[in-house]
Scaffold this motif. Structure first.
Motif, PDB file in Angstrom:
ATOM      1  N   ALA A 136       0.831  -1.213   0.000  1.00  0.00           N
ATOM      2  CA  ALA A 136       0.000   0.000   0.000  1.00  0.00           C
ATOM      3  C   ALA A 136       0.866   1.264   0.000  1.00  0.00           C
ATOM      4  N   ARG A 137       2.101   1.139   0.494  1.00  0.00           N
ATOM      5  CA  ARG A 137       2.988   2.326   0.551  1.00  0.00           C
ATOM      6  C   ARG A 137       3.717   2.577  -0.770  1.00  0.00           C
ATOM      7  N   ILE A 138       3.644   1.653  -1.708  1.00  0.00           N
ATOM      8  CA  ILE A 138       4.410   1.810  -2.953  1.00  0.00           C
ATOM      9  C   ILE A 138       3.706   2.817  -3.880  1.00  0.00           C
ATOM     10  N   PRO A 139       4.401   3.879  -4.275  1.00  0.00           N
ATOM     11  CA  PRO A 139       3.771   4.880  -5.133  1.00  0.00           C
ATOM     12  C   PRO A 139       3.273   4.247  -6.433  1.00  0.00           C
ATOM     13  N   GLY A 140       2.080   4.611  -6.845  1.00  0.00           N
ATOM     14  CA  GLY A 140       1.526   4.104  -8.105  1.00  0.00           C
ATOM     15  C   GLY A 140       0.554   2.953  -7.902  1.00  0.00           C
ATOM     16  N   ILE A 141       0.618   2.284  -6.753  1.00  0.00           N
ATOM     17  CA  ILE A 141      -0.333   1.178  -6.511  1.00  0.00           C
ATOM     18  C   ILE A 141      -1.611   1.775  -5.928  1.00  0.00           C
ATOM     19  N   SER A 142      -2.705   1.631  -6.687  1.00  0.00           N
ATOM     20  CA  SER A 142      -3.945   2.278  -6.235  1.00  0.00           C
ATOM     21  C   SER A 142      -4.987   1.284  -5.757  1.00  0.00           C
ATOM     22  N   ASP A 143      -4.741   0.006  -5.989  1.00  0.00           N
ATOM     23  CA  ASP A 143      -5.770  -0.972  -5.636  1.00  0.00           C
ATOM     24  C   ASP A 143      -5.111  -2.272  -5.169  1.00  0.00           C
ATOM     25  N   ILE A 144      -5.488  -2.723  -3.980  1.00  0.00           N
ATOM     26  CA  ILE A 144      -4.976  -4.021  -3.493  1.00  0.00           C
ATOM     27  C   ILE A 144      -6.172  -4.884  -3.120  1.00  0.00           C
ATOM     28  N   ALA A 145      -6.218  -6.074  -3.714  1.00  0.00           N
ATOM     29  CA  ALA A 145      -7.313  -7.010  -3.433  1.00  0.00           C
ATOM     30  C   ALA A 145      -6.715  -8.346  -3.010  1.00  0.00           C
ATOM     31  N   MET A 146      -7.574  -9.210  -2.470  1.00  0.00           N
ATOM     32  CA  MET A 146      -7.106 -10.542  -2.076  1.00  0.00           C
ATOM     33  C   MET A 146      -8.143 -11.576  -2.477  1.00  0.00           C
ATOM     34  N   THR A 147      -7.666 -12.756  -2.893  1.00  0.00           N
ATOM     35  CA  THR A 147      -8.569 -13.899  -3.089  1.00  0.00           C
ATOM     36  C   THR A 147      -8.252 -14.899  -1.986  1.00  0.00           C
ATOM     37  N   THR A 148      -9.269 -15.292  -1.244  1.00  0.00           N
ATOM     38  CA  THR A 148      -9.052 -16.169  -0.088  1.00  0.00           C
ATOM     39  C   THR A 148     -10.208 -17.148   0.050  1.00  0.00           C
ATOM     40  N   ASN A 149      -9.928 -18.270   0.703  1.00  0.00           N
ATOM     41  CA  ASN A 149     -11.037 -19.188   0.975  1.00  0.00           C
ATOM     42  C   ASN A 149     -11.848 -18.740   2.189  1.00  0.00           C
ATOM     43  N   GLY A 150     -11.411 -17.697   2.871  1.00  0.00           N
ATOM     44  CA  GLY A 150     -12.221 -17.068   3.906  1.00  0.00           C
ATOM     45  C   GLY A 150     -12.146 -17.700   5.290  1.00  0.00           C
ATOM     46  N   ILE A 151     -11.516 -18.885   5.382  1.00  0.00           N
ATOM     47  CA  ILE A 151     -11.499 -19.603   6.671  1.00  0.00           C
ATOM     48  C   ILE A 151     -10.886 -18.736   7.782  1.00  0.00           C
ATOM     49  N   LEU A 152      -9.819 -18.010   7.451  1.00  0.00           N
ATOM     50  CA  LEU A 152      -9.131 -17.218   8.486  1.00  0.00           C
ATOM     51  C   LEU A 152      -9.554 -15.749   8.498  1.00  0.00           C
ATOM     52  N   LEU A 153     -10.518 -15.403   7.654  1.00  0.00           N
ATOM     53  CA  LEU A 153     -10.922 -13.988   7.571  1.00  0.00           C
ATOM     54  C   LEU A 153     -11.526 -13.423   8.857  1.00  0.00           C
ATOM     55  N   PRO A 154     -12.258 -14.249   9.639  1.00  0.00           N
ATOM     56  CA  PRO A 154     -12.783 -13.661  10.875  1.00  0.00           C
ATOM     57  C   PRO A 154     -11.667 -13.051  11.720  1.00  0.00           C
ATOM     58  N   HIS A 155     -10.455 -13.629  11.649  1.00  0.00           N
ATOM     59  CA  HIS A 155      -9.328 -13.097  12.431  1.00  0.00           C
ATOM     60  C   HIS A 155      -8.661 -11.909  11.744  1.00  0.00           C
ATOM     61  N   TYR A 156      -8.656 -11.909  10.417  1.00  0.00           N
ATOM     62  CA  TYR A 156      -7.791 -10.962   9.704  1.00  0.00           C
ATOM     63  C   TYR A 156      -8.501  -9.804   9.022  1.00  0.00           C
ATOM     64  N   ALA A 157      -9.814  -9.866   8.855  1.00  0.00           N
ATOM     65  CA  ALA A 157     -10.497  -8.862   8.020  1.00  0.00           C
ATOM     66  C   ALA A 157     -10.179  -7.431   8.471  1.00  0.00           C
ATOM     67  N   VAL A 161     -16.214 -19.609   7.076  1.00  0.00           N
ATOM     68  CA  VAL A 161     -16.245 -18.801   5.846  1.00  0.00           C
ATOM     69  C   VAL A 161     -17.394 -17.796   5.928  1.00  0.00           C
ATOM     70  N   GLN A 162     -18.535 -18.253   6.420  1.00  0.00           N
ATOM     71  CA  GLN A 162     -19.674 -17.334   6.536  1.00  0.00           C
ATOM     72  C   GLN A 162     -19.342 -16.195   7.498  1.00  0.00           C
ATOM     73  N   GLU A 163     -18.657 -16.522   8.589  1.00  0.00           N
ATOM     74  CA  GLU A 163     -18.221 -15.471   9.527  1.00  0.00           C
ATOM     75  C   GLU A 163     -17.230 -14.526   8.846  1.00  0.00           C
ATOM     76  N   GLY A 164     -16.379 -15.096   8.014  1.00  0.00           N
ATOM     77  CA  GLY A 164     -15.383 -14.288   7.291  1.00  0.00           C
ATOM     78  C   GLY A 164     -16.059 -13.309   6.341  1.00  0.00           C
ATOM     79  N   ILE A 165     -17.119 -13.767   5.685  1.00  0.00           N
ATOM     80  CA  ILE A 165     -17.857 -12.891   4.763  1.00  0.00           C
ATOM     81  C   ILE A 165     -18.494 -11.750   5.564  1.00  0.00           C
ATOM     82  N   LYS A 166     -19.077 -12.125   6.688  1.00  0.00           N
ATOM     83  CA  LYS A 166     -19.720 -11.114   7.542  1.00  0.00           C
ATOM     84  C   LYS A 166     -18.690 -10.074   8.018  1.00  0.00           C
ATOM     85  N   ALA A 167     -17.553 -10.573   8.467  1.00  0.00           N
ATOM     86  CA  ALA A 167     -16.508  -9.675   8.974  1.00  0.00           C
ATOM     87  C   ALA A 167     -16.031  -8.727   7.875  1.00  0.00           C
ATOM     88  N   SER A 168     -15.910  -9.241   6.659  1.00  0.00           N
ATOM     89  CA  SER A 168     -15.435  -8.398   5.547  1.00  0.00           C
ATOM     90  C   SER A 168     -16.423  -7.280   5.255  1.00  0.00           C
TER      91      SER A 168
END
Ligand code: SAM
Ligand code: SF4
Length: 331
Positions: free
Chosen positions: A85-106, A141-148
């Motif tokens: 995110a700090r690199i000049p010129g990068i305007s968009d960062i996305a992630m593809t995930t299976n969502g299992i750990l998203l409740p912790h990381y979102a 995964v459902q919790e991860g979606i909710k958290a996101s």
């Protein structure tokens, strides 16, 4: 000079696989034993990835997607997002995930600069979800979606690989999901990647099936402008729907003519196409920005006009290099 290939396509999008490891074993992605892991010392360090992204950004890369394997199983991935995110010129960062750990990381990911997330979910029925992932916990995964949604990752997209005899009876449920929630459900055509799924021919179903299901429900799919980063998806809204629908058909309607993507594998190889074997290892150029720039140009310069996946779907994989499965290449 931007990264423009022989066919006039400008490349501003880099997908980075940060690991080939995964906490699931999806039937369309790998066998029950998983994949033979790349040794740790061959995996790019975060420092190396940041340098490659910085050079890419100098050449016009603006969008980054972090994927894998499962990106959230690699330690410290939040700090990588922060660094990118700090690199000049990068305007968009996305992630593809299976969502299992998203409740912790979102929340931490959002704070680090992640803008949006694609979460893979192929079934909303516990037993089918288990059958597809071989080990996943649907509730996580459902919790991860909710958290996101709660932390404001925007948009939240759901990736659903359509498979005959496995989840095709749930298309109506996924259409309703996009009606009821601000979720953008993307149906993905099953791709013949890797040699782990001998049942590919029997499971493949074209996405026209989604349109037929919507029609049989009396639910019009209304063509719409795509949400951020929808890339090659055909986009629709539903009457009164909070979310949207995307159809991604790399096989029946390949979208190579507008491809703007490059891919970086977990072991540091730059690829111009998911489905071609050509790849150039970047590690030998580590620390040398001019040499890295040159390798970016070489990869883009050698990009083919289109992939051979449609032929492969009918006749089986067309070259041994195609056997690197999605978890290795970064889906
Ligand atoms: N582990 C993360 C996940 O599952 O979202 C990221 C990596 S995964 C390889 C990226 C995407 O590729 C997922 O949405 C997955 O469904 C998709 N994928 C994997 N194998 C596929 C195949 N044979 N056909 C179509 N999509 C596939
Ligand atoms: Fe893992 Fe993603 Fe492959 Fe499933 S699709 S096995 S979650 S890398």
């Amino acid at each position: 000079m931007p990264l423009i290939d022989r066919f006039g396509r400008a490349h501003d999008y880099l997908r980075i696989s940060v690991t080939d490891r995964c906490n699931l074993r999806c039937i369309y992605c790998m066998g029950p034993e998983g994949v033979k892991h790349i040794p740790h010392q061959e995996i790019l360090t975060y420092e190396e990835i940041l340098q490659i992204v910085a050079v890419g950004a100098e050449l016009g890369i603006k969008k980054i997607r972090i994927t894998g394997g499962e990106p959230l199983v690699r330690k410290g991935v939040v700090s990588l997002v922060e660094g990118i995110a700090r690199i000049p010129g990068i305007s968009d960062i996305a992630m593809t995930t299976n969502g299992i750990l998203l409740p912790h990381y979102a929340a931490a990911l959002k704070k680090a600069g992640l803008k949006r997330v694609n979460i893979s979910l192929d079934s909303m029925r516990e037993e089918v979800f288990k059958k597809i992932t071989r080990r996943g916990d649907l509730r996580a995964v459902q919790e991860g979606i909710k958290a996101s949604l709660e932390v404001g990752l925007q948009p939240v997209k759901i990736n659903t690989v359509l498979m005959k005899g496995i989840n095709h009876t749930e298309v109506a449920d996924f259409l309703r999901l996009a009606q009821e929630y601000p979720l953008y459900v993307r149906f993905i055509e099953y791709m013949p990647i890797g040699d782990h799924d001998r049942k590919y021919g029997r499971r493949y179903l074209p996405l026209s099936y989604v349109k037929e299901t919507a029609a049989s429900m009396g639910l019009p799919l209304i063509p719409a402008d795509p949400p951020a980063g929808a890339g090659p998806a055909e986009s629709f809204t539903l009457p009164g729907g909070k979310g949207g629908i995307g159809l991604i058909h790399p096989i029946s309607r390949h979208f190579c003519h507008s491809c703007n993507r490059l891919r970086l594998t977990a072991d540091g190889r730059l690829k111009a196409c998911l489905y071609w074997q050509e790849e150039i290892p970047l590690r030998p150029a580590a620390g040398d920005r001019a040499a890295l720039r040159e390798l970016f140009r070489q990869v883009v310069g050698s990009k083919a006009r289109q992939h051979l996946m449609s032929a492969s779907a009918q006749h089986g994989p067309v070259s041994p290099g195609l056997m690197r499965n999605m978890s290795k290449t970064g889906g």
